[in-house]
Design a protein around this motif. Structure first.
Motif, PDB file in Angstrom:
ATOM      1  N   GLU A  62       6.102  21.938  33.544  1.00 14.70           N
ATOM      2  CA  GLU A  62       7.548  22.051  33.409  1.00 14.70           C
ATOM      3  C   GLU A  62       7.975  23.481  33.750  1.00 14.70           C
ATOM      4  N   ILE A  63       9.002  23.608  34.590  1.00 16.72           N
ATOM      5  CA  ILE A  63       9.493  24.920  34.991  1.00 16.72           C
ATOM      6  C   ILE A  63      10.530  25.369  33.964  1.00 16.72           C
ATOM      7  N   PRO A  64      10.293  26.503  33.278  1.00 22.49           N
ATOM      8  CA  PRO A  64      11.254  26.951  32.264  1.00 22.49           C
ATOM      9  C   PRO A  64      12.494  27.552  32.918  1.00 22.49           C
ATOM     10  N   ASP A  65      13.588  27.606  32.159  1.00 15.85           N
ATOM     11  CA  ASP A  65      14.811  28.234  32.648  1.00 15.85           C
ATOM     12  C   ASP A  65      14.585  29.745  32.751  1.00 15.85           C
ATOM     13  N   ILE A  66      15.134  30.341  33.790  1.00 13.26           N
ATOM     14  CA  ILE A  66      14.977  31.771  34.003  1.00 13.26           C
ATOM     15  C   ILE A  66      16.164  32.477  33.370  1.00 13.26           C
ATOM     16  N   LYS A  67      15.876  33.500  32.552  1.00 10.78           N
ATOM     17  CA  LYS A  67      16.945  34.254  31.913  1.00 10.78           C
ATOM     18  C   LYS A  67      17.670  35.099  32.966  1.00 10.78           C
ATOM     19  N   GLY A  68      18.966  35.075  32.916  1.00  7.12           N
ATOM     20  CA  GLY A  68      19.765  35.876  33.841  1.00  7.12           C
ATOM     21  C   GLY A  68      19.889  35.258  35.217  1.00  7.12           C
ATOM     22  N   ALA A  69      19.453  34.004  35.392  1.00 12.06           N
ATOM     23  CA  ALA A  69      19.557  33.357  36.695  1.00 12.06           C
ATOM     24  C   ALA A  69      21.021  33.019  36.958  1.00 12.06           C
ATOM     25  N   PRO A  70      21.470  33.115  38.230  1.00 14.28           N
ATOM     26  CA  PRO A  70      22.871  32.811  38.517  1.00 14.28           C
ATOM     27  C   PRO A  70      23.153  31.321  38.364  1.00 14.28           C
ATOM     28  N   LEU A  71      24.393  31.034  38.094  1.00 14.93           N
ATOM     29  CA  LEU A  71      24.811  29.646  37.989  1.00 14.93           C
ATOM     30  C   LEU A  71      24.830  29.027  39.377  1.00 14.93           C
ATOM     31  N   PRO A  72      24.803  27.709  39.466  1.00 11.24           N
ATOM     32  CA  PRO A  72      24.808  27.080  40.789  1.00 11.24           C
ATOM     33  C   PRO A  72      26.016  27.457  41.640  1.00 11.24           C
ATOM     34  N   ASP A  77      32.581  37.208  45.841  1.00 12.73           N
ATOM     35  CA  ASP A  77      33.469  38.354  45.949  1.00 12.73           C
ATOM     36  C   ASP A  77      34.692  37.965  46.772  1.00 12.73           C
ATOM     37  N   GLU A  78      35.457  38.958  47.249  1.00 12.94           N
ATOM     38  CA  GLU A  78      36.710  38.694  47.932  1.00 12.94           C
ATOM     39  C   GLU A  78      36.515  37.833  49.172  1.00 12.94           C
ATOM     40  N   GLY A  79      35.399  38.000  49.867  1.00 10.19           N
ATOM     41  CA  GLY A  79      35.171  37.250  51.092  1.00 10.19           C
ATOM     42  C   GLY A  79      34.560  35.891  50.863  1.00 10.19           C
ATOM     43  N   GLY A  80      34.335  35.497  49.620  1.00  8.75           N
ATOM     44  CA  GLY A  80      33.722  34.214  49.327  1.00  8.75           C
ATOM     45  C   GLY A  80      32.212  34.233  49.496  1.00  8.75           C
ATOM     46  N   ILE A  81      31.606  35.418  49.501  1.00  7.15           N
ATOM     47  CA  ILE A  81      30.167  35.546  49.674  1.00  7.15           C
ATOM     48  C   ILE A  81      29.519  35.609  48.309  1.00  7.15           C
ATOM     49  N   TYR A  82      28.435  34.888  48.137  1.00  7.19           N
ATOM     50  CA  TYR A  82      27.730  34.862  46.861  1.00  7.19           C
ATOM     51  C   TYR A  82      26.990  36.174  46.660  1.00  7.19           C
ATOM     52  N   ARG A  83      27.192  36.798  45.521  1.00  7.26           N
ATOM     53  CA  ARG A  83      26.510  38.047  45.189  1.00  7.26           C
ATOM     54  C   ARG A  83      25.871  37.893  43.824  1.00  7.26           C
ATOM     55  N   GLU A  84      24.606  38.170  43.750  1.00  5.21           N
ATOM     56  CA  GLU A  84      23.928  38.156  42.455  1.00  5.21           C
ATOM     57  C   GLU A  84      24.259  39.446  41.732  1.00  5.21           C
TER      58      GLU A  84
END
Length: 179
Positions: A62-72, A77-84
């Motif tokens: 079983e793969i455990p949940d990663i702490k601090g992982a981003p949501l789906p 940001d302003e341009g709609g680009i995903y930033r961690e």
């Protein structure tokens, strides 16, 4: 002269004969081997682990949940680009925004402090002037120092400088200037 012509003709005939007799026949490519119908292809390459079946059956643990992982959906940001949140760009942007906010707060504080100090000084000067009975004559004296020139007066000054100044022949010239 006859012998030189015979030598040239003889040389040309020898060159032609040696060219014709010395040629090797061109090599022919061997024919392709006949295709065997009963031959089989090599087996296909194995697929990476878990690609063949995408179900949870292949995962042995079983793969455990990663702490601090981003949501789906992720943060955009302003341009709609995903930033961690931990990326270098995001960290630099946050540091820049904090720095600019600090500078704006410091500038506002400094402006407010200067305004308060100016008001306090003006009150003190008014109090000192009232106690001493001094009249404000500073501005009248300053205005009288520099006279106001009109365009005619400036023109007259240039003419007088030419008339009363040194002659052009006696004026100092730079040794590097052409005459």
């Amino acid at each position: 002269m006859d012998s030189s012509i015979w030598v040239i003709v003889l040389f040309a005939i020898m060159a032609i004969l040696s060219d014709k007799l010395g040629k090797k026949p061109p090599k022919r490519m061997p024919p392709f081997p006949p295709r065997d119908v009963d031959r089989t292809l090599p087996p296909p390459m194995p697929e990476p682990w878990g690609k063949a079946e995408r179900g949870e059956k292949n995962v042995p643990f079983e793969i455990p949940d990663i702490k601090g992982a981003p949501l789906p959906q992720g943060m955009t940001d302003e341009g709609g680009i995903y930033r961690e949140p931990g990326t270098k760009m995001q960290d630099m942007l946050e540091a820049y925004r904090e720095e600019m906010a600090d500078k704006a707060r410091a500038a506002a504080y400094e402006a407010q402090r200067r305004a308060e100090e100016t008001a306090i000084r003006a009150e003190e000067e008014a109090g000192y002037a009232q106690q001493a009975g001094l009249a404000k004559k500073k501005t009248a004296r300053r205005a009288a120092i520099l006279p106001q020139f009109t365009p005619d007066q400036v023109q007259q000054a240039v003419v007088m400088a030419e008339i009363l100044g040194r002659p052009k022949a006696y004026r100092h010239h730079s040794p590097y200037r052409r005459r």
